[in-house]
Motif scaffolding. Structure first.
Motif, PDB file in Angstrom:
ATOM      1  N   THR A 294      -2.936   0.388  -4.206  1.00  0.00           N
ATOM      2  CA  THR A 294      -2.991  -0.881  -3.480  1.00  0.00           C
ATOM      3  C   THR A 294      -2.636  -2.000  -4.441  1.00  0.00           C
ATOM      4  O   THR A 294      -3.252  -2.136  -5.499  1.00  0.00           O
ATOM      5  CB  THR A 294      -4.390  -1.127  -2.889  1.00  0.00           C
TER       6      THR A 294
ATOM      7  N   GLY B  43       3.536  10.852   3.368  1.00  0.00           N
ATOM      8  CA  GLY B  43       2.750   9.641   3.205  1.00  0.00           C
ATOM      9  C   GLY B  43       3.452   8.412   3.743  1.00  0.00           C
ATOM     10  O   GLY B  43       4.494   8.495   4.417  1.00  0.00           O
ATOM     11  N   GLU B  44       2.884   7.241   3.444  1.00  0.00           N
ATOM     12  CA  GLU B  44       3.409   5.977   3.965  1.00  0.00           C
ATOM     13  C   GLU B  44       3.505   4.939   2.856  1.00  0.00           C
ATOM     14  O   GLU B  44       2.671   4.900   1.955  1.00  0.00           O
ATOM     15  CB  GLU B  44       2.492   5.412   5.055  1.00  0.00           C
ATOM     16  N   VAL B  45       4.530   4.069   2.969  1.00  0.00           N
ATOM     17  CA  VAL B  45       4.637   2.892   2.116  1.00  0.00           C
ATOM     18  C   VAL B  45       4.597   1.676   3.035  1.00  0.00           C
ATOM     19  O   VAL B  45       5.502   1.483   3.858  1.00  0.00           O
ATOM     20  CB  VAL B  45       5.936   2.887   1.293  1.00  0.00           C
TER      21      VAL B  45
ATOM     22  N   SER C 136      -1.416   7.148  -4.149  1.00  0.00           N
ATOM     23  CA  SER C 136      -2.064   6.113  -3.341  1.00  0.00           C
ATOM     24  C   SER C 136      -2.423   4.945  -4.245  1.00  0.00           C
ATOM     25  O   SER C 136      -3.197   5.104  -5.199  1.00  0.00           O
ATOM     26  CB  SER C 136      -3.326   6.654  -2.661  1.00  0.00           C
TER      27      SER C 136
ATOM     28  N   GLU D   9       0.845  -1.191   0.000  1.00  0.00           N
ATOM     29  CA  GLU D   9       0.000   0.000   0.000  1.00  0.00           C
ATOM     30  C   GLU D   9       0.885   1.248   0.000  1.00  0.00           C
ATOM     31  O   GLU D   9       1.799   1.359   0.818  1.00  0.00           O
ATOM     32  CB  GLU D   9      -0.900   0.036   1.225  1.00  0.00           C
ATOM     33  N   THR D  10       0.611   2.157  -0.906  1.00  0.00           N
ATOM     34  CA  THR D  10       1.212   3.489  -0.834  1.00  0.00           C
ATOM     35  C   THR D  10       0.073   4.461  -0.522  1.00  0.00           C
ATOM     36  O   THR D  10      -0.934   4.484  -1.221  1.00  0.00           O
ATOM     37  CB  THR D  10       1.913   3.879  -2.153  1.00  0.00           C
ATOM     38  N   ILE D  11       0.242   5.224   0.532  1.00  0.00           N
ATOM     39  CA  ILE D  11      -0.831   6.093   1.021  1.00  0.00           C
ATOM     40  C   ILE D  11      -0.356   7.541   0.968  1.00  0.00           C
ATOM     41  O   ILE D  11       0.440   7.985   1.805  1.00  0.00           O
ATOM     42  CB  ILE D  11      -1.226   5.712   2.469  1.00  0.00           C
ATOM     43  N   GLY D  12      -0.804   8.272  -0.053  1.00  0.00           N
ATOM     44  CA  GLY D  12      -0.430   9.671  -0.200  1.00  0.00           C
ATOM     45  C   GLY D  12       1.066   9.896  -0.256  1.00  0.00           C
ATOM     46  O   GLY D  12       1.582  10.876   0.291  1.00  0.00           O
ATOM     47  N   VAL D  13       1.786   9.017  -0.954  1.00  0.00           N
ATOM     48  CA  VAL D  13       3.251   9.049  -0.937  1.00  0.00           C
ATOM     49  C   VAL D  13       3.790  10.169  -1.823  1.00  0.00           C
ATOM     50  O   VAL D  13       3.366  10.337  -2.973  1.00  0.00           O
ATOM     51  CB  VAL D  13       3.821   7.694  -1.395  1.00  0.00           C
ATOM     52  N   THR D  14       4.758  10.913  -1.284  1.00  0.00           N
ATOM     53  CA  THR D  14       5.400  12.012  -2.012  1.00  0.00           C
ATOM     54  C   THR D  14       6.912  11.886  -1.888  1.00  0.00           C
ATOM     55  O   THR D  14       7.429  11.522  -0.828  1.00  0.00           O
ATOM     56  CB  THR D  14       4.939  13.370  -1.457  1.00  0.00           C
TER      57      THR D  14
ATOM     58  N   LYS E  11       1.791  12.514  -3.946  1.00  0.00           N
ATOM     59  CA  LYS E  11       0.601  12.030  -3.240  1.00  0.00           C
ATOM     60  C   LYS E  11      -0.011  10.812  -3.929  1.00  0.00           C
ATOM     61  O   LYS E  11      -1.211  10.767  -4.215  1.00  0.00           O
ATOM     62  CB  LYS E  11      -0.441  13.146  -3.125  1.00  0.00           C
TER      63      LYS E  11
END
Length: 301
Positions: free
Chosen positions: A23, A56-58, A21, A3-8, A19
């Motif tokens: 799955t 964001g998160e990975v 996102s 999952e990448t969640i709003g990744v910058t 940003k």
């Protein structure tokens, strides 16, 4: 699951990934599509833990990947231009990766390198570009990781070797649950292998869809209407994505499955109609044009 969640990610004031996102489900082949500079390689390096995101998160299997050696051991990244030690042989690289990945299969690697006709003791610097690509894939598959990230993997491979690599992916997915993530600038290259495709442009996500669902829910029709009035009447009943007209022949891409579309045209009784097969490229072009983008300008053939 990845999952990448709003990744910058930003390099010297240039936003390479903005940003994003996505799955990526276990057991499916995920394709990342976009031209050079779209952010594919940077995103992959964040997924495997080479880069830390600036925002964001990975998550890999629910755990942030960058600070987790245990999670990194489950991800193998094959860059666009694989790096090998100077003067190294394929056997040298096998022994190196065997010391990093606990589940590395030396026996599997030795068998595959023979099958692909590569010299295991010859210097890799003497390999062609395609041979280096093949070797990098064989090392990645032999590593025994759950996730295999491949950046432009098929670039430089001839059609026979390309099919061989795809067969390796398929067998490892069924035998041990491998999840490949493949980036490319070419939609046609991914069409027959990917289950899900994400389209990146200028660091952002334009579209992320299951391929089968896209094709099932989109139709392409060629038809001839008896009059302009009939044309307008039928078009009002359709959810049109794209419409081209050459003389009396209309080519229409629309939302709706094959059976639903066929029923609508049969009831309308045009002079002629035929439902045509859709390529993945045509589906993407239709979807992104509706969103206001001309995907033809930034997806290469």
């Amino acid at each position: 699951m990845i999952e990448t969640i709003g990744v910058t990610k930003i390099f010297d004031r240039v936003t390479a990934v903005n940003k994003v996102s996505l799955t990526i489900k276990d057991g499916e082949v995920f394709g990342l599509v976009g031209t050079n500079g779209a952010g594919k390689s940077t995103l992959m390096r964040m997924i495997c833990g080479v880069y830390a995101p600036d925002g964001g998160e990975v998550l890999v299997d629910g755990t942030p990947v960058y600070d987790s050696p245990e999670i990194k051991e489950q991800v193998f990244f094959i860059p666009d231009e694989p790096y090998f030690f100077p003067n190294a042989s394929a056997e040298d690289m096998r022994d190196y990766y065997r010391g990093i990945y606990r589940h590395f299969s030396s026996a599997g690697f030795d068998r595959m390198i023979r099958d692909f006709g590569l010299n295991p003791q010859g210097r890799i610097s003497h390999y062609s570009k395609g041979m280096k690509k093949q070797l990098s894939v064989l090392l990645g598959i032999s590593a025994g990781t759950k996730y295999l990230l491949c950046d432009e993997t098929f670039d430089g491979l001839d059609p026979v070797m390309r099919q061989g690599v795809k067969s390796l992916f398929a067998s490892n997915m069924s035998e041990r649950g491998l999840t490949p993530v493949i980036s490319s600038h070419n939609l046609r290259e991914l069409e027959d292998i990917c289950d899900h495709v994400g389209l990146l442009h200028k660091g952002g996500v334009l579209l992320s869809e299951n391929i089968e669902n896209m094709k099932l829910n989109t139709s392409k029709v060629q038809c001839v209407f008896s009059s302009e009035a009939e044309e307008q009447e039928i078009l009002k009943e359709l959810d049109v994505l794209t419409h081209e007209k050459r003389g009396r022949l209309h080519t229409i891409t629309l939302k709706g499955g094959r059976e639903e579309t066929e029923a609508k045209f049969r009831s309308a009784c045009p002079v002629f109609f035929e439902i045509l097969p859709l390529t993945l490229e045509e589906v993407f072009i239709s979807e992104t044009e509706v969103a206001g983008y001309d995907v033809k300008k930034f997806i290469l053939d």
